[in-house]
Scaffold this motif. Structure first.
Motif, PDB file in Angstrom:
ATOM      1  N   ARG A  26      13.245  14.340   0.178  1.00  0.00           N
ATOM      2  CA  ARG A  26      12.488  13.165   0.617  1.00  0.00           C
ATOM      3  C   ARG A  26      11.289  12.869  -0.276  1.00  0.00           C
ATOM      4  NH1 ARG A  26      12.815  14.041   7.237  1.00  0.00           N
ATOM      5  NH2 ARG A  26      14.945  14.826   7.150  1.00  0.00           N
ATOM      6  N   VAL A  59       6.314  30.710  11.411  1.00  0.00           N
ATOM      7  CA  VAL A  59       7.537  30.787  10.594  1.00  0.00           C
ATOM      8  C   VAL A  59       7.240  31.413   9.231  1.00  0.00           C
ATOM      9  CG1 VAL A  59       9.453  29.501   9.580  1.00  0.00           C
ATOM     10  CG2 VAL A  59       8.513  28.785  11.786  1.00  0.00           C
ATOM     11  N   VAL A 104      10.068  21.120   6.637  1.00  0.00           N
ATOM     12  CA  VAL A 104      10.277  20.068   7.653  1.00  0.00           C
ATOM     13  C   VAL A 104       9.017  19.932   8.508  1.00  0.00           C
ATOM     14  CG1 VAL A 104      11.584  19.362   9.702  1.00  0.00           C
ATOM     15  CG2 VAL A 104      12.793  20.339   7.742  1.00  0.00           C
ATOM     16  N   LEU A 105       8.464  21.078   8.938  1.00  0.00           N
ATOM     17  CA  LEU A 105       7.246  21.036   9.758  1.00  0.00           C
ATOM     18  C   LEU A 105       6.123  20.341   8.997  1.00  0.00           C
ATOM     19  CD1 LEU A 105       7.298  24.680  11.216  1.00  0.00           C
ATOM     20  CD2 LEU A 105       7.839  22.561  12.443  1.00  0.00           C
ATOM     21  N   TRP A 164       6.479  18.200   6.336  1.00  0.00           N
ATOM     22  CA  TRP A 164       6.808  16.772   6.118  1.00  0.00           C
ATOM     23  C   TRP A 164       6.438  15.960   7.361  1.00  0.00           C
ATOM     24  CZ3 TRP A 164      10.080  13.595   8.916  1.00  0.00           C
ATOM     25  CH2 TRP A 164      10.297  12.325   8.373  1.00  0.00           C
ATOM     26  N   ASP A 165       6.867  16.477   8.513  1.00  0.00           N
ATOM     27  CA  ASP A 165       6.604  15.760   9.761  1.00  0.00           C
ATOM     28  C   ASP A 165       5.099  15.638  10.009  1.00  0.00           C
ATOM     29  OD1 ASP A 165       7.705  14.821  12.518  1.00  0.00           O
ATOM     30  OD2 ASP A 165       6.229  16.345  13.037  1.00  0.00           O
ATOM     31  N   ASP A 194      14.011  15.666  14.174  1.00  0.00           N
ATOM     32  CA  ASP A 194      14.177  15.050  12.856  1.00  0.00           C
ATOM     33  C   ASP A 194      15.652  14.736  12.595  1.00  0.00           C
ATOM     34  OD1 ASP A 194      12.972  14.569  10.043  1.00  0.00           O
ATOM     35  OD2 ASP A 194      14.652  15.893   9.650  1.00  0.00           O
ATOM     36  N   ARG A 200       9.655  25.522  19.537  1.00  0.00           N
ATOM     37  CA  ARG A 200       9.178  24.187  19.175  1.00  0.00           C
ATOM     38  C   ARG A 200       9.568  23.822  17.750  1.00  0.00           C
ATOM     39  NH1 ARG A 200       3.183  23.907  22.027  1.00  0.00           N
ATOM     40  NH2 ARG A 200       3.984  24.120  24.136  1.00  0.00           N
ATOM     41  N   THR A 201       9.621  24.840  16.914  1.00  0.00           N
ATOM     42  CA  THR A 201      10.074  24.607  15.548  1.00  0.00           C
ATOM     43  C   THR A 201      11.506  24.085  15.564  1.00  0.00           C
ATOM     44  OG1 THR A 201       8.603  26.281  14.644  1.00  0.00           O
ATOM     45  CG2 THR A 201      10.544  25.746  13.338  1.00  0.00           C
ATOM     46  N   MET A 234       2.789  26.806  14.581  1.00  0.00           N
ATOM     47  CA  MET A 234       4.223  26.877  14.270  1.00  0.00           C
ATOM     48  C   MET A 234       4.452  27.233  12.799  1.00  0.00           C
ATOM     49  SD  MET A 234       4.988  23.556  16.565  1.00  0.00           S
ATOM     50  CE  MET A 234       6.547  22.978  15.956  1.00  0.00           C
ATOM     51  N   VAL A 268      11.501  20.532  16.501  1.00  0.00           N
ATOM     52  CA  VAL A 268      11.153  19.628  15.394  1.00  0.00           C
ATOM     53  C   VAL A 268      12.384  19.400  14.516  1.00  0.00           C
ATOM     54  CG1 VAL A 268       9.768  19.324  13.304  1.00  0.00           C
ATOM     55  CG2 VAL A 268       8.708  20.273  15.351  1.00  0.00           C
ATOM     56  N   LEU A 269      13.086  20.477  14.197  1.00  0.00           N
ATOM     57  CA  LEU A 269      14.297  20.352  13.367  1.00  0.00           C
ATOM     58  C   LEU A 269      15.301  19.428  14.049  1.00  0.00           C
ATOM     59  CD1 LEU A 269      14.794  24.091  12.272  1.00  0.00           C
ATOM     60  CD2 LEU A 269      13.941  22.203  10.863  1.00  0.00           C
ATOM     61  N   THR A 311      12.552  25.129   6.623  1.00  0.00           N
ATOM     62  CA  THR A 311      12.056  24.828   7.967  1.00  0.00           C
ATOM     63  C   THR A 311      10.560  24.521   7.907  1.00  0.00           C
ATOM     64  OG1 THR A 311      13.750  26.176   9.027  1.00  0.00           O
ATOM     65  CG2 THR A 311      11.733  25.787  10.281  1.00  0.00           C
ATOM     66  N   SER A 349      -0.967  22.760  17.598  1.00  0.00           N
ATOM     67  CA  SER A 349       0.232  23.572  17.761  1.00  0.00           C
ATOM     68  C   SER A 349       1.052  23.581  16.480  1.00  0.00           C
ATOM     69  CB  SER A 349       1.056  23.117  18.957  1.00  0.00           C
ATOM     70  OG  SER A 349       1.299  21.749  18.905  1.00  0.00           O
ATOM     71  N   ARG A 350       0.979  22.524  15.690  1.00  0.00           N
ATOM     72  CA  ARG A 350       1.726  22.513  14.435  1.00  0.00           C
ATOM     73  C   ARG A 350       1.251  23.624  13.499  1.00  0.00           C
ATOM     74  NH1 ARG A 350       5.257  18.892  12.497  1.00  0.00           N
ATOM     75  NH2 ARG A 350       5.595  18.836  14.732  1.00  0.00           N
ATOM     76  N   LEU A 369       6.979  18.976  21.294  1.00  0.00           N
ATOM     77  CA  LEU A 369       6.748  19.718  20.060  1.00  0.00           C
ATOM     78  C   LEU A 369       5.376  20.376  20.045  1.00  0.00           C
ATOM     79  CD1 LEU A 369       8.214  17.027  17.623  1.00  0.00           C
ATOM     80  CD2 LEU A 369       9.411  18.862  18.815  1.00  0.00           C
TER      81      LEU A 369
END
Lengths: 499, 499
Positions: free
Chosen positions: B248, B48, B24-25, B27-28, A28, A20-21, B44, A24-25, B21, B40-41, A242
């Protein structure tokens, strides 16, 4: 729970987090990433995929699987048996691929994607040709890794097809496609020769922000829950999961092509409904995803076509659309609109093709990727081969590669091989599936004409969605229809629709 | 290159991919993630981070570092020496923390963040209190892991401060802050007693989409390159580096608070300029980031305040702003606007505080997090302690926790301890840094009044940005100013500005 099973579940849950990571990458990268983010994004995706791959093929996973496979089936819940079967399959298939090769291929993919995005805009096949050539080389290397033991193949495309659509083969699909083709070719000819409905209004000016407003409203009205997802713009629309509560759709809008956005949104919503309807108990496990490319596509195409191009659907939605675009649609009746969006006419773009010609687009790609993998077609010769096939099969010849072999993302962000058969499998099964739904609930069309999708949603959830990947495609098809995948219901549907 | 060094570089480059990575997770999660994606985020991000942590502390890394540290310094490039120093530091510090603990803490953080977002909206401290209590517990456990050998501490906040601002300690900062405070308190008193400029126009209605248009234009005009970044909305603005070409910024807009968006955007642009100006040769390595919280903040505050609240800045930008919001600003002169945005008045919200009171907000947080870590303040008692301190230090008392201890994200997505000192370090150094720039280029203010930032950008890039993390904070400060961090230039700047 047996410790081996428990340990396997924890390991595969971690792998799922990594998967899922990567999604997301990728989401995006395909929606919001600034232009210069490409290079490092490729490295990030490759890094996470490589780690996931290494973790999947660790010897300890093999040992745990062996221990678990020795447990008496009767002591396992049905869900655990399904989990072990899929885990075993993923482990065995991944073990064929060396991690360093995988990382290299993935890095190449993300580089290629970026080159493709620019090449497509600039109509410059030459810019992407050397990348495609390398993709073919990598894809063929993947085939060769599988050519031994239980996974020895008859055609180099077989392992790629097995990845996307378990249980299918190049030979089997060729037979199926030939049978379909025999019926489609005369049907296209006959329908093209009829008096054509007007479609002028579909290419009037529809402002992009106004389209997005409608498309968000439409998705919501179809039952897409924006607390559990969102819709963004991209080059090539896709759906991505995701998280159990985070299933996103993408669309694209063209100021002078009303259908592009409308049917992209309905299509991707269909994919999302599948993912959002999976049984909560399967979520967060490897069973918590749609089972194959073909079955997934059957759901998106069911919503896009059997529902979304039906008279009943637009009986409800057309007044809303007309009110939203009052200037552009004031002189267009429901009947004209419905006939316009269902016009059958050989054309250049797969995603915009009508339901009758669509599968001919798929077969061209299926044959060409088989030839690329075999080595009988070189990447640099793809545009000519593509254009010749469009001329011979559909009677139209692309004036540019942007309208030709650069149109689809698949070969430019993935393998060559096994990328397209799912669309036709999906079309065929969508008709079998909708027949079964109508048999159970003959009132579905009438409900749709009132904008009520509840019965259909409930039936699909119960019979398809909730299973996730716990039933393999052929099991699901047989359980639902009592038959195998067959072109007959799809052809019968077209016959009824266009009679 | 020596094989040990080469191997270390490859390993740390992979770690850097994982770090980005996670960014990114994050930021999103903070910008676009749908509401139900939270659970779930969290898993994740934790997955990582856990892998990155495990990979960083592998015994092989320690062995490689030992080999590399034995290489004669003279045979190494300056960049390689800097790399080895930072790699050694990261390895040594990470090795103190058990991976399972780290994963648990991270998972807790993402859960807490979500609860905080809702608690802040609903002004419900009780909802987040048990989470904060746990965060304090985890943060204290981190301190304790460091309390031995070379990292033994005098105060439990020391290891947290060392993480964010290498070379600083609780005791050292207390001395520095006390000196600053002695001057600030009478200054606030004196300025508050003066006749206040009008500020009514700052809380007129400014539509959010119109604000975003202006903020994007403003960032671009300051020199922010949208090919290498983007600007999105969030709860608590931040800058994040997702790649050398993907840095960003985020902002927030409030319909009746013009300053919020304006100064968030300028502030985060300052952070971004730092990251975007790092020498290309350091990109993709652990040296390719700003070196510390304080130095980073000096750059954002330099742009926000020394540049962005100056008369010269608005000489250029105010006519644009006034034209953009013609209705709201028609009766406001440049002079009134400039005086309005610089009004000194004790208030409740740190990010909106004027330059004079700002550091008093920071000191409150610094003291409270020290007390939380010591155990002399309980999480549940934070609102009362917070409100009492605001009353005694600033003479204002929050009417709600949303305006009080819930306002900042830091303790709700991170540790308690070491989260705030960087802001004051940044304020102090921003003045030292701007003095040095003006000494080298006395024409900078005049250029700013023409909307020309090129000389300032070039000077900052040459003297600060390009070094990335190859100079530690005190080295950088000394190299630039010939002195240590000092409150005197900042106080002198305030003195000039408000005389």
């Amino acid at each position: 729970m047996h410790p081996a099973l428990q340990s396997l579940k924890a390991r595969f849950a971690e792998l799922d987090d990594l998967r899922r990571t990567v999604s997301v990458l990728h989401w995006d990268m395909s929606t919001h990433m600034p232009q210069d983010g490409t290079g490092s994004r490729g490295r990030m995706i490759a890094a996470v995929e490589k780690i996931a791959h290494e973790k999947l093929i660790e010897p300890a996973v093999g040992e745990l699987l062996e221990t678990a496979s020795g447990l008496p089936a009767a002591t396992l819940a049905a869900e655990d048996r399904a989990f072990l079967r899929l885990a075993q399959r993923q482990f065995a298939r991944a073990s064929k691929i060396p991690p360093a090769f995988k990382a290299e291929f993935l890095h190449h993919m993300t580089e290629t994607y970026d080159v493709w995005v620019h090449a497509r805009k600039a109509n410059d096949f030459n810019a992407v040709a050397p990348f495609l050539e390398k993709t073919v080389m990598y894809s063929r290397a993947v085939s060769d890794y599988f050519n031994s033991g239980e996974t020895a193949w008859v055609h180099p495309m077989d392992p790629h097809i097995e990845d996307a659509d378990p249980g299918m083969t190049t030979a089997g699909l060729r037979t199926l496609f030939a049978a379909l083709r025999r019926e489609l070719v005369p049907l296209v000819k006959e329908l093209s020769s009829r008096e054509q409905p007007r479609t002028d209004f579909l290419s009037r000016v529809y402002s992009k922000p106004r389209q997005m407003e409608f498309l968000n409203w439409l998705a919501r009205h179809l039952g897409y829950d924006f607390n559990r997802g969102r819709q963004d713009l991209t080059y090539h629309p896709f759906m991505t999961k995701l998280g159990a509560g985070d299933v996103r759709i993408t669309t694209r809008v063209d100021e002078t092509n009303l259908c592009d956005g409308l049917f992209s949104t309905i299509h991707e919503s269909g994919h999302a409904f599948y993912e959002l309807g999976i049984a909560p108990g399967l979520e967060g496990t490897i069973l918590g995803y749609g089972v194959s490319a073909g079955i997934h596509e059957s759901q998106s195409r069911l919503w896009e076509n059997l529902v979304g191009r039906s008279r009943e659907f637009w009986t409800y939605f057309y007044p809303h659309l007309q009110a939203h675009f009052a200037d552009a649609l004031q002189d267009v009746s429901l009947d004209e609109f419905h006939r316009g969006i269902n016009r059958v006419q050989p054309s250049l773009i797969r995603t915009e093709a009508d339901e009758v010609t669509y599968n001919l687009h798929v077969m061209i790609r299926f044959d060409l990727e088989a030839q690329l993998l075999e080595g009988s077609l070189k990447a640099k010769d793809l545009p000519a081969a593509w254009n010749d096939r469009y001329e011979s099969d559909l009677g139209v010849r692309p004036a540019s590669d942007a309208q030709g072999c650069l149109q689809d993302v698949h070969w430019f962000y993935g393998s060559v091989g096994g990328m397209f058969q799912g669309y036709t499998i999906g079309n065929l099964f969508s008709a079998q599936c909708f027949d079964a739904a109508l048999k159970a609930h003959p009132d579905i069309p009438e409900a749709i004409s009132r904008g009520d999708f509840s019965t259909l949603h409930a039936w699909l959830k119960e019979n398809i969605y909730r299973h996730g990947s716990s039933l393999f495609p052929q099991e699901l098809i047989r359980q639902l229809t009592g038959q195998d995948l067959s072109p007959a219901p799809f052809l019968a549907y077209l016959g009824r629709k266009y009679s």
